[in-house]
Motif scaffolding. Structure first.
Motif, short mmCIF file in Angstrom:
data_model
loop_
_atom_site.label_atom_id
_atom_site.label_comp_id
_atom_site.label_asym_id
_atom_site.label_seq_id
_atom_site.Cartn_x
_atom_site.Cartn_y
_atom_site.Cartn_z
N ILE A 1 -7.98 0.78 -3.34
CA ILE A 1 -8.42 0.25 -2.05
C ILE A 1 -9.19 1.28 -1.23
O ILE A 1 -9.63 0.98 -0.13
CB ILE A 1 -7.22 -0.28 -1.22
CG1 ILE A 1 -6.23 0.85 -0.95
CG2 ILE A 1 -6.53 -1.44 -1.94
CD1 ILE A 1 -5.20 0.49 0.12
N ARG B 1 -2.87 -6.37 2.40
CA ARG B 1 -2.60 -4.99 1.98
C ARG B 1 -1.75 -4.33 3.05
O ARG B 1 -2.25 -3.95 4.10
CB ARG B 1 -3.91 -4.23 1.79
CG ARG B 1 -4.93 -4.94 0.89
CD ARG B 1 -6.22 -4.13 0.80
NE ARG B 1 -6.74 -3.74 2.09
CZ ARG B 1 -7.56 -4.48 2.85
NH1 ARG B 1 -7.99 -5.64 2.42
NH2 ARG B 1 -7.95 -4.04 4.02
N VAL B 2 -0.46 -4.21 2.81
CA VAL B 2 0.46 -3.75 3.85
C VAL B 2 1.13 -2.44 3.44
O VAL B 2 1.76 -2.36 2.39
CB VAL B 2 1.53 -4.83 4.14
CG1 VAL B 2 2.49 -4.35 5.22
CG2 VAL B 2 0.87 -6.15 4.55
N GLY B 3 0.93 -1.43 4.27
CA GLY B 3 1.52 -0.12 4.02
C GLY B 3 2.67 0.18 4.96
O GLY B 3 3.84 0.10 4.61
N ARG B 4 2.33 0.50 6.22
CA ARG B 4 3.33 1.00 7.17
C ARG B 4 4.50 0.07 7.39
O ARG B 4 5.63 0.52 7.51
CB ARG B 4 2.65 1.33 8.51
CG ARG B 4 1.81 2.63 8.45
CD ARG B 4 0.99 2.80 9.71
NE ARG B 4 0.08 1.67 9.87
CZ ARG B 4 -0.17 1.06 11.02
NH1 ARG B 4 0.43 1.45 12.14
NH2 ARG B 4 -1.01 0.04 11.07
N MET C 1 -11.82 -4.71 6.02
CA MET C 1 -10.86 -4.06 6.93
C MET C 1 -11.31 -4.35 8.35
O MET C 1 -12.49 -4.17 8.67
CB MET C 1 -10.97 -2.54 6.74
CG MET C 1 -9.86 -1.90 5.99
SD MET C 1 -10.37 -0.22 5.57
CE MET C 1 -9.34 0.65 6.69
N LYS D 1 0.15 4.36 -0.80
CA LYS D 1 -0.60 5.62 -0.80
C LYS D 1 0.13 6.78 -0.13
O LYS D 1 -0.16 7.93 -0.42
CB LYS D 1 -1.97 5.40 -0.15
CG LYS D 1 -1.91 5.06 1.34
CD LYS D 1 -3.27 4.61 1.88
CE LYS D 1 -3.15 4.31 3.37
NZ LYS D 1 -4.33 3.62 3.91
N MET E 1 -13.26 -8.01 -0.01
CA MET E 1 -12.26 -7.28 0.77
C MET E 1 -12.92 -6.84 2.07
O MET E 1 -14.10 -6.51 2.10
CB MET E 1 -11.80 -6.05 -0.02
CG MET E 1 -10.64 -5.30 0.59
SD MET E 1 -11.09 -3.84 1.51
CE MET E 1 -10.65 -2.57 0.32
N MET F 1 -3.80 -6.04 7.26
CA MET F 1 -2.96 -4.87 7.06
C MET F 1 -1.77 -4.98 8.02
O MET F 1 -1.56 -6.02 8.63
CB MET F 1 -3.77 -3.59 7.31
CG MET F 1 -5.21 -3.69 6.80
SD MET F 1 -6.14 -2.17 6.54
CE MET F 1 -5.78 -1.19 7.96
N THR F 2 -0.99 -3.92 8.14
CA THR F 2 0.21 -3.98 8.99
C THR F 2 -0.07 -4.59 10.37
O THR F 2 0.68 -5.44 10.84
CB THR F 2 0.83 -2.58 9.14
OG1 THR F 2 1.36 -2.20 7.87
CG2 THR F 2 1.94 -2.56 10.19
N VAL G 1 0.85 -1.18 0.00
CA VAL G 1 0.00 0.00 0.00
C VAL G 1 0.90 1.24 0.00
O VAL G 1 1.47 1.62 1.01
CB VAL G 1 -0.98 -0.01 1.18
CG1 VAL G 1 -1.79 1.28 1.22
CG2 VAL G 1 -1.92 -1.22 1.07
#
Ligand SMILES: *Cc1c(COP(=O)(O)O)cnc(C)c1O
Length: 227
Positions: A80, A219-222, A164, A37, A162, A203-204, A35
Motif C-alpha cells: 500500500i 485499510r485499517v491500521g491504528r 487516500m 506496517k 485505491m 482508513m482508521t 495495515v
C-alpha cells in the motif's frame, strides 16, 4: 483502558457491519485489510489467529524480512506504500496485490519482472482524487492513460482503484474523495468495457464513510494495532 487485540478487531468488524448496514450493503461485501506496517510479525500472527487474513505493508525491504517465514496460504499481503521501480522485482514475488500503481514507469517495471517470474500480478491504480495528498497517487488527468496502459499489460491484472483521503477534522469531510473515486471507477468501467470491482478506500479515521460510498476494501491500521 487498554483493549486486547481481539477486542479491537471485534470493534472494527462491528463498525464495518454497521456502516455496511446503513448503506444497504452486507458485511461480506467489505474486506478488512489490517495495515500491519507498524507492528512486528508476532502481532501479525496474533491477528491472523483472531481471524484476519489480509495484511497491508508499505516497505518492500521490511516486508522481505518480516515475512521470511511466509504467512499461511489463505492469507494475503497488500503493498500500500509508494513503490520504487527498482523494488518492483521483489514486490512481484512478495505481494498478492500491489495497490499503489501510480505511474507509467512503474507499470513497465512490474510488467517486465512479472514476465520474467512468469506471474500475473494483481494491481490497483492509486489515484490522487483531491490532489492534496501530494506524493500519493496518479493525478486525475493521467488516470485514463494509466488505466489503458495497465489493461494493455498482459502480466498485470487490474482489479480496480485505491485512494487516500487527506487528513480532515471530521470523516464527513472525506466523503467527496470516496464518491469521486467511485464515480471515476464507474466511468472507466464503461469507457474500457471492463469490470474493475475493487475500491480500496477508507482508513482508521474515515472507513465508515468510505463503506457508505462503496468501498470494497478498507485499510485499517491504528484502530486495530494502536493502544
Ligand atoms: C498507514 C496507511 C493506512 C492505515 O492508516 P490508519 O490511519 O493507521 O488506519 C492505510 N492506507 C495507507 C496507504 C497507509 O499508508
Amino acid at each position: 483502558m487498554v483493549l486486547s487485540l481481539a477486542r479491537r478487531i471485534e470493534q472494527v468488524q462491528s463498525r464495518i457491519a454497521s456502516a455496511a448496514d446503513r448503506a444497504g450493503r452486507s458485511y461480506e461485501d467489505v474486506t478488512l485489510i489490517a495495515v500491519s506496517k507498524t507492528v512486528a510479525r508476532d502481532v501479525v500472527d496474533e491477528a491472523y489467529g483472531h481471524g484476519l487474513r489480509q495484511f497491508g505493508e508499505n516497505r518492500v525491504q521490511e516486508t522481505i524480512a518480516k515475512y521470511a517465514t511466509p504467512l499461511p496460504d489463505d492469507a494475503g499481503l497488500h503493498m500500500i506504500g509508494q513503490l520504487q521501480s527498482n523494488k518492483s522485482g521483489a514486490a512481484v514475488k512478495l505481494f498478492d496485490v500491489i495497490q499503489s500503481v501510480d505511474r507509467r514507469s512503474l507499470v513497465h517495471a512490474l510488467e517486465k519482472h512479472a514476465a520474467s517470474a512468469d506471474r500475473t500480478v494483481n494491481v490497483l491504480i492509486e489515484v490522487s482524487i483531491s490532489g492534496e495528498v501530494q506524493k500519493a497517487g496518479c493525478p486525475l488527468c493521467q488516470v485514463d492513460d494509466l488505466t489503458k496502459l495497465v489493461l494493455a499489460s498482459p502480466q498485470l491484472n487490474l482489479l480496480g482503484f485505491m485512494a487516500m483521503a487527506p487528513y480532515t477534522a471530521t470523516a464527513e469531510e472525506a466523503r467527496p474523495v470516496f464518491t469521486g473515486l467511485r464515480d471515476l471507477r464507474n466511468r472507466l468501467q464503461q469507457d474500457f468495457d471492463r469490470s474493475l470491482p475493487w475500491l480500496s478506500m477508507g482508513m482508521t479515521n474515515d472507513f465508515e464513510v468510505a463503506i457508505e460510498e462503496g468501498a470494497t476494501h478498507v485499510r485499517v491500521g491504528r484502530a486495530i494495532f494502536s493502544e
